[in-house]
Design a protein around this motif. Structure first.
Motif, PDB file in Angstrom:
ATOM      1  N   GLY B  48      -0.706  14.106 -37.602  1.00  0.00           N
ATOM      2  CA  GLY B  48      -0.499  14.945 -38.780  1.00  0.00           C
ATOM      3  C   GLY B  48      -0.549  14.072 -40.017  1.00  0.00           C
ATOM      4  O   GLY B  48      -1.459  13.257 -40.173  1.00  0.00           O
ATOM      5  N   LEU B  49       0.442  14.220 -40.896  1.00  0.00           N
ATOM      6  CA  LEU B  49       0.469  13.409 -42.116  1.00  0.00           C
ATOM      7  C   LEU B  49       0.942  11.995 -41.799  1.00  0.00           C
ATOM      8  O   LEU B  49       1.882  11.807 -41.027  1.00  0.00           O
ATOM      9  N   PHE B  50       0.328  11.017 -42.417  1.00  0.00           N
ATOM     10  CA  PHE B  50       0.848   9.650 -42.287  1.00  0.00           C
ATOM     11  C   PHE B  50       0.980   8.996 -43.665  1.00  0.00           C
ATOM     12  O   PHE B  50       2.074   8.853 -44.186  1.00  0.00           O
ATOM     13  N   CYS B  51      -0.152   8.660 -44.294  1.00  0.00           N
ATOM     14  CA  CYS B  51      -0.048   7.962 -45.593  1.00  0.00           C
ATOM     15  C   CYS B  51       0.349   8.927 -46.714  1.00  0.00           C
ATOM     16  O   CYS B  51       0.934   8.516 -47.708  1.00  0.00           O
ATOM     17  N   GLY B  52      -0.013  10.186 -46.576  1.00  0.00           N
ATOM     18  CA  GLY B  52       0.338  11.198 -47.570  1.00  0.00           C
ATOM     19  C   GLY B  52      -0.490  11.164 -48.842  1.00  0.00           C
ATOM     20  O   GLY B  52      -0.290  11.998 -49.724  1.00  0.00           O
ATOM     21  N   ILE B  53      -1.414  10.204 -48.984  1.00  0.00           N
ATOM     22  CA  ILE B  53      -2.138  10.079 -50.257  1.00  0.00           C
ATOM     23  C   ILE B  53      -3.654   9.946 -50.086  1.00  0.00           C
ATOM     24  O   ILE B  53      -4.336   9.450 -50.965  1.00  0.00           O
ATOM     25  N   GLY B  54      -4.167  10.343 -48.941  1.00  0.00           N
ATOM     26  CA  GLY B  54      -5.623  10.339 -48.808  1.00  0.00           C
ATOM     27  C   GLY B  54      -6.240   9.054 -48.316  1.00  0.00           C
ATOM     28  O   GLY B  54      -7.466   8.929 -48.301  1.00  0.00           O
ATOM     29  N   ALA B  55      -5.426   8.091 -47.863  1.00  0.00           N
ATOM     30  CA  ALA B  55      -5.986   6.802 -47.471  1.00  0.00           C
ATOM     31  C   ALA B  55      -6.255   6.690 -45.967  1.00  0.00           C
ATOM     32  O   ALA B  55      -7.171   5.988 -45.558  1.00  0.00           O
ATOM     33  N   CYS B  56      -5.453   7.383 -45.142  1.00  0.00           N
ATOM     34  CA  CYS B  56      -5.506   7.095 -43.703  1.00  0.00           C
ATOM     35  C   CYS B  56      -6.393   8.041 -42.899  1.00  0.00           C
ATOM     36  O   CYS B  56      -6.798   7.706 -41.795  1.00  0.00           O
ATOM     37  N   TYR B  57      -6.676   9.207 -43.391  1.00  0.00           N
ATOM     38  CA  TYR B  57      -7.510  10.209 -42.696  1.00  0.00           C
ATOM     39  C   TYR B  57      -6.910  10.683 -41.383  1.00  0.00           C
ATOM     40  O   TYR B  57      -7.613  11.198 -40.527  1.00  0.00           O
ATOM     41  N   ASP B  58      -5.618  10.498 -41.181  1.00  0.00           N
ATOM     42  CA  ASP B  58      -4.972  11.009 -39.978  1.00  0.00           C
ATOM     43  C   ASP B  58      -4.842  12.528 -40.029  1.00  0.00           C
ATOM     44  O   ASP B  58      -4.754  13.179 -39.005  1.00  0.00           O
ATOM     45  N   CYS B  59      -4.786  13.089 -41.228  1.00  0.00           N
ATOM     46  CA  CYS B  59      -4.380  14.486 -41.403  1.00  0.00           C
ATOM     47  C   CYS B  59      -5.548  15.462 -41.443  1.00  0.00           C
ATOM     48  O   CYS B  59      -5.426  16.565 -41.952  1.00  0.00           O
ATOM     49  N   LEU B  60      -6.714  15.063 -40.891  1.00  0.00           N
ATOM     50  CA  LEU B  60      -7.918  15.885 -41.027  1.00  0.00           C
ATOM     51  C   LEU B  60      -7.745  17.265 -40.405  1.00  0.00           C
ATOM     52  O   LEU B  60      -7.109  17.420 -39.362  1.00  0.00           O
ATOM     53  N   GLN B  69     -11.314  17.845 -43.572  1.00  0.00           N
ATOM     54  CA  GLN B  69     -10.706  17.826 -44.908  1.00  0.00           C
ATOM     55  C   GLN B  69      -9.307  17.217 -44.785  1.00  0.00           C
ATOM     56  O   GLN B  69      -8.620  17.427 -43.800  1.00  0.00           O
ATOM     57  N   ARG B  70      -8.908  16.470 -45.805  1.00  0.00           N
ATOM     58  CA  ARG B  70      -7.585  15.834 -45.750  1.00  0.00           C
ATOM     59  C   ARG B  70      -6.503  16.827 -46.201  1.00  0.00           C
ATOM     60  O   ARG B  70      -6.472  17.229 -47.364  1.00  0.00           O
ATOM     61  N   ALA B  71      -5.625  17.160 -45.260  1.00  0.00           N
ATOM     62  CA  ALA B  71      -4.593  18.159 -45.532  1.00  0.00           C
ATOM     63  C   ALA B  71      -3.629  17.707 -46.624  1.00  0.00           C
ATOM     64  O   ALA B  71      -3.031  18.529 -47.311  1.00  0.00           O
ATOM     65  N   CYS B  72      -3.486  16.393 -46.806  1.00  0.00           N
ATOM     66  CA  CYS B  72      -2.551  15.898 -47.824  1.00  0.00           C
ATOM     67  C   CYS B  72      -3.121  16.017 -49.227  1.00  0.00           C
ATOM     68  O   CYS B  72      -2.402  15.940 -50.210  1.00  0.00           O
ATOM     69  N   MET B  73      -4.453  16.198 -49.330  1.00  0.00           N
ATOM     70  CA  MET B  73      -5.113  16.166 -50.636  1.00  0.00           C
ATOM     71  C   MET B  73      -5.464  17.553 -51.158  1.00  0.00           C
ATOM     72  O   MET B  73      -5.619  17.735 -52.355  1.00  0.00           O
TER      73      MET B  73
END
Ligand SMILES: Cc1cc2nc3c(=O)[nH]c(=O)nc-3n(C[C@H](O)[C@H](O)[C@H](O)COP(=O)(O)OP(=O)(O)OC[C@H]3O[C@@H](n4cnc5c(N)ncnc54)[C@H](O)[C@@H]3O)c2cc1C
Ligand code: FES
Lengths: 483, 88
Positions: B48-60, B69-73
């Motif tokens: 799910g969310l990890f970096c929270g700012i669009g850097a890690c791409y974990d939250c696709l 798409q990045r869910a955090c962005m």
């Protein structure tokens, strides 16, 4: 007017955080025609991230520091836009920068989210890169579980959404930044079960001289002490999280006391149960890749980060390229603003900073150096890793595979490690694992240059963001190939 | 902040969910108690969310049919379709 001319500027600024906002304002107020490209949908960067202005037009700065500074910079930023001196391109990621034969900078752009974008390319005579950074991470058992986040990611979540990503939190790692994260969680109604700081606060003793040069930081410290007392937050020093436990998401964490090298002291382990979010922060990693791609000289800072070298005007060794904020060394928002103002003025008309500004920057740099030395990444951080602990989250490369590649295959730098194990080859391009992989690859090397070369290899990315095929097809044959 | 954000409806794997404007897709998912919405390619692990700012791409996540798409962005908007590996 051709599209080329419309998107040609005197000064391009990348980033609209404390450094970028300041640089843009300083340059525009000196009459330069400025463009600002930022991945955010509104100005503020990481530090002044706030709820969407489309929904909350008048943010009150709750939970923010230096909000008055932000409002002042923002008013000047908006004024420059309405006077036609500044073009602001939000939701725009610069994925590559190059220098043309005439020395002009070309910035290639892609939308940060969605597909719409105002321009695919902008050109500028001078470039001020203020790309900030992201939380530095260290792998540990269980860190890939949902519920484990970057400490700054939690902070960003609260600031952007006004809600919390969970209920019961542990914040761990090192550095003063853990304090505002825990404070904001508590003020937003979350329970902070513990803050685990790996360093001993006695580490500050040799650096009190540098700390006293920045009295504002002591005031901030007193404010956090008050919030911690009010919410009964346990601040545990010389303590690390050794493991995050849970099946499909984080449920509990194991913590332990460590010695000065970061080795766990036997018998001090403790289980903190009923924890649904764990926030880790080991300082920050500056995003230097765009500057590095242009040929900017780098060095290893006191915190072990790869940062860019600048002179008293924030100028890099690349003619016309100025750098400000975290990219020149992690040092906080006040320093980022000061550097941004200097860089913007220098880029606009070569103006040198006043003696007072130069002294202020010096004082904050000294404070940052003291902070980095007082809060090192524990020497023995990798003692905690099991064979099957993931090091690279994207490509799912384990610690065992990394050690095997180093010991058996001779992968003793990050670049070789990458080609042998795929560490850093996934979506994030090594942003998350880069520091750890570099440490693990060069482990045992006694030459300081090895470390720098290894980190630098990670920062050398042909493109700064994943792209669509269409965007890649716009590259011509002069572009560097994957390295 | 005096403004009251507008109530909107999004769908999470086709299930309509009420939320408010001005939140990220990741925040809406987390608000529904969904902590993971992607499964890793090799080991099939939840993310799910990890970096929270669009850097890690974990939250696709897939948004309105657009994958990765990045869910955090991404900010939610009315009628947005959010699809991923999760039970809504
Ligand atoms: C997630 C996070 C939360 C933080 N929260 C706090 C806090 O609460 N308190 C605190 O004291 N410090 C905090 N920090 C540290 C703080 O961000 C820095 O000290 C300060 O913001 C540095 O300012 P800056 O302008 O250098 O960078 P930033 O504020 O990081 O701004 C950089 C900007 O550049 C943009 N950018 C980067 N690359 C590109 C690109 N290729 N194209 C276009 N735009 C780009 C970014 O999106 C960002 O908007 C946080 C850091 C992070 C990573
Ligand atoms: S959480 Fe890292 S990119 Fe979204």
């Amino acid at each position: 007017m051709s599209a080329h001319e419309e998107f040609a500027f005197d000064v391009a600024v990348i980033g609209a955080g404390p450094a970028g906002l300041s640089a843009a304002v300083a340059a525009a107020e000196r009459g330069a025609k400025v463009v600002v490209c930022d991945t955010g949908t509104q100005p503020g960067g990481q530090f002044w991230r706030h709820r969407p202005e489309s929904v909350f037009p008048e943010p009150d700065g709750h939970g923010h520091h230096g909000w008055k500074t932000y409002l002042d910079l923002r008013a000047r930023f908006d004024a420059a836009i309405s006077r036609g001196l500044l073009r602001y391109l939000p939701n725009t990621q610069v994925w590559m920068t190059e220098r043309e034969d005439a020395g002009r900078f070309v910035l290639r752009l892609t939308p940060a989210t969605g597909t719409a974008i105002e321009a695919a390319t902008v050109r500028a005579a001078k470039l001020v890169s203020c790309t900030g950074g992201y939380d530095r991470q260290l792998p540990l058992p269980g860190w890939e579980l949902p519920g484990v986040m970057a400490a700054g990611g939690i902070q960003a979540f609260i600031k952007a959404n006004g809600t919390l990503p969970g209920k019961r939190f542990v914040v761990a790692g090192t550095g003063p930044f853990l304090l505002p994260v825990a404070a904001n969680i508590a003020e937003a109604g979350g329970k902070v079960v513990a803050v685990c700081e790996s360093a001993s606060l006695a580490n500050w003793l040799p650096h009190l001289g540098a700390a006293s040069g920045v009295p504002g930081k002591a005031l901030e410290g007193a404010e956090y002490a008050g919030i911690f007392a009010k919410h009964r937050i346990r601040y545990r020093t010389r303590t690390v999280v050794t493991e995050v436990l849970g099946e499909s998401s984080a449920k509990s964490v194991r913590i332990a006391k460590v010695d000065a090298d970061g080795a766990v002291i036997a018998g001090t382990e403790q289980l903190l149960e009923d924890v649904d979010v764990v926030g880790f922060g080991w300082g920050f990693t500056p995003q230097v890749e765009l500057a590095v791609a242009l040929g900017a000289t780098t060095r290893i800072d006191a915190d072990g980060s790869l940062v860019c070298v600048v002179d008293g005007q924030q100028a890099s060794n690349v003619p016309g390229l100025y750098l400000a904020g975290e990219v020149t060394g992690v040092g906080g928002a006040v320093l980022a603003v000061a550097e941004g103002l200097v860089a913007g003025a220098a880029a606009a008309n070569g103006e040198a900073p006043s003696a007072g500004t130069a002294r202020q920057i010096q004082r904050h740099r000294r404070f940052a150096g003291a902070m980095h030395r007082a809060h090192p990444v524990p020497e023995k951080w990798d003692d905690l890793l099991a064979d099957d602990t993931l090091v690279c989250r994207c490509e799912e490369v384990s610690h065992g595979e990394v050690v095997h590649a180093r010991v058996e295959l001779g992968a003793t730098d990050a670049r070789t490690m990458k080609s042998f194990t795929r560490t850093g080859m996934g979506w994030c391009q090594g942003k998350v694992c880069g520091f750890a992989v570099s440490c693990l690859s060069t482990k045992g090397a006694d030459d300081a240059g090895t470390e720098q070369a290894s980190l630098a290899a990670f920062a050398k990315r042909p493109v700064a963001a994943p792209l669509t095929l269409g965007e890649i097809s716009t590259l011509d044959s002069r572009q560097p190939q994957d390295s | 902040m005096s403004t009251t954000p507008q109530r909107i409806t999004v769908t999470l794997n086709s299930k309509p969910v009420g939320t408010e404007q001005g939140r990220s897709v990741g925040a809406v998912l987390m608000g529904e108690g969904i902590k993971a919405w992607r499964t890793t390619r090799n080991e099939g692990k939840p993310r799910g969310l990890f970096c929270g700012i669009g850097a890690c791409y974990d939250c696709l996540v897939t948004i309105d049919g657009q994958p990765n798409q990045r869910a955090c962005m991404v900010e939610v908007c009315d009628s947005m379709n959010i699809e991923g590996d999760f039970d809504a």
